[in-house]
Design a protein around this motif. Structure first.
Motif, PDB file in Angstrom:
ATOM      1  N   VAL A 139     103.509  54.784 -47.125  1.00 22.02           N
ATOM      2  CA  VAL A 139     103.215  55.023 -45.707  1.00 22.02           C
ATOM      3  C   VAL A 139     102.184  54.032 -45.164  1.00 22.02           C
ATOM      4  O   VAL A 139     102.320  53.533 -44.036  1.00 22.02           O
ATOM      5  N   ILE A 147     109.925  50.707 -44.478  1.00 20.02           N
ATOM      6  CA  ILE A 147     109.792  52.154 -44.226  1.00 20.02           C
ATOM      7  C   ILE A 147     111.033  52.648 -43.477  1.00 20.02           C
ATOM      8  O   ILE A 147     111.588  53.700 -43.796  1.00 20.02           O
ATOM      9  N   ILE A 167     104.328  55.144 -37.446  1.00 19.81           N
ATOM     10  CA  ILE A 167     103.499  55.151 -38.668  1.00 19.81           C
ATOM     11  C   ILE A 167     102.638  53.883 -38.687  1.00 19.81           C
ATOM     12  O   ILE A 167     101.421  53.934 -38.920  1.00 19.81           O
ATOM     13  N   LEU A 182     100.810  63.089 -41.170  1.00 21.77           N
ATOM     14  CA  LEU A 182     102.139  62.490 -41.105  1.00 21.77           C
ATOM     15  C   LEU A 182     103.084  63.374 -40.292  1.00 21.77           C
ATOM     16  O   LEU A 182     103.906  62.867 -39.510  1.00 21.77           O
ATOM     17  N   LEU A 208     110.647  59.873 -48.630  1.00 18.53           N
ATOM     18  CA  LEU A 208     109.436  59.357 -49.281  1.00 18.53           C
ATOM     19  C   LEU A 208     109.363  59.792 -50.742  1.00 18.53           C
ATOM     20  O   LEU A 208     108.993  59.014 -51.613  1.00 18.53           O
TER      21      LEU A 208
END
Length: 310
Positions: A139, A147, A167, A182, A208
């Motif tokens: 992240v 990402i 992000i 997040l 993730l």
């Protein structure tokens, strides 16, 4: 905190594995040892090897499998290394292999690990805490396009580009440290009219976690070696929990059964590729309504089984 002992599709898995009292088996994903305890209880002269990369799973499984100490060997490692480890121990083949690919209820419910968007915790998501790569690294340090790729490919997230852009914007001001931080970024990235039908963070957290633990690469890279290590008549049983895993298993089993790459109009096969065996489950086995009611997290489980040629 202990791993939950609830196993998914327990009856069906043991049935399809056709556990023999004198057989040699591998549970590549021990977890709380729910499946392993069922396998071990059927063994007399046989043996069960179990691997898991999670330290807490190893502790729980060791305790739960104590009654079967003489029939069980527990190893802390990723299942991708299991065949190599067993060969080094002198094992020459297996009569059955089980992979239950779901993240355990314990891992979700233990807020400290960062697997769940329902608990405020550091962005960790490592199944093996000895590894360096965490969700926080992805992240906070990965490029925006990478990402985006992770969220699209592993989470099938339609708003991947917007989430990745936000992000990168947020981390330029302050490091993104927790799951709830997040969550806010994800929620703000998804238009309100698209937020119904589940938590907005579900697909991003899945993506993730998969990236952090290389889950799909590990699965894809292990299936052929595991199938080849089965004894004649041995079975590979795999429980998946989302479409990406299930697709990999389904396609692999199809390829193992019919590996021929000759054009359809060839009168006979000349490529020389030989079938490894039979895909036992044309359609995956799914939990009963009763199981889903008692264990809602089993809802998306699918069991596929492949049998090595005799």
């Amino acid at each position: 905190m202990e791993f939950a002992h609830t196993s998914v599709l327990p009856k069906e898995t043991i049935e399809f594995m056709m556990v023999r009292p004198d057989g040699i088996y591998l549970d590549g994903t021990l977890g709380g040892a729910g499946h392993s305890s069922l396998i071990a209880s059927k063994l007399t002269d046989g043996h069960l090897y179990g691997t898991d990369q999670d330290e807490d799973a190893i502790k729980t499984a060791t305790e739960r499998l104590k009654p079967f100490n003489d029939k069980v060997t527990i190893i802390r490692d990723n299942y991708r290394n299991a065949v190599g480890i067993l060969k080094s121990m002198g094992v020459t083949g297996l009569d059955g292999i089980l992979l239950d690919l779901g993240v355990s209820s314990w891992q979700f419910d233990n807020g400290e690990r960062g697997f769940s968007y329902n608990y405020d915790a550091p962005l960790d998501m490592r199944m093996d805490t000895r590894k360096e790569l965490t969700a926080s690294v992805i992240v906070n340090e990965y490029p925006e396009d990478e990402i985006t790729r992770i969220l699209k490919e592993y989470g099938e997230e339609r708003f991947a580009s917007r989430i990745a852009a936000n992000i990168v914007k947020a981390r330029a001001v302050k490091k993104i440290e927790t799951t709830f931080e997040l969550n806010e970024i994800i929620k703000d990235s998804i238009p309100a009219k698209f937020r119904s039908g589940g938590h907005p963070s579900r697909q991003t957290f899945q993506a993730l976690r998969i990236a952090c633990n290389e889950e799909l690469d590990v699965l894809e890279g292990s299936l052929e070696e595991m199938t080849d290590f089965l004894n004649p008549g041995g079975r590979l049983c795999i429980i998946t929990f989302h479409s990406l895993e299930d697709r990999i298993v389904k396609n692999a089993f199809k390829r193992f059964e019919n590996p021929c790459t000759c054009p359809p109009n060839f009168p006979k096969c000349v490529c020389g590729k030989v079938s490894k065996g039979k895909n036992i489950t044309r359609k995956p086995i799914i939990p009963s309504d009763e199981e889903i009611e008692s264990n809602p997290r089993s809802r998306s489980a699918k069991l596929r089984v492949f049998e090595k040629t005799k």
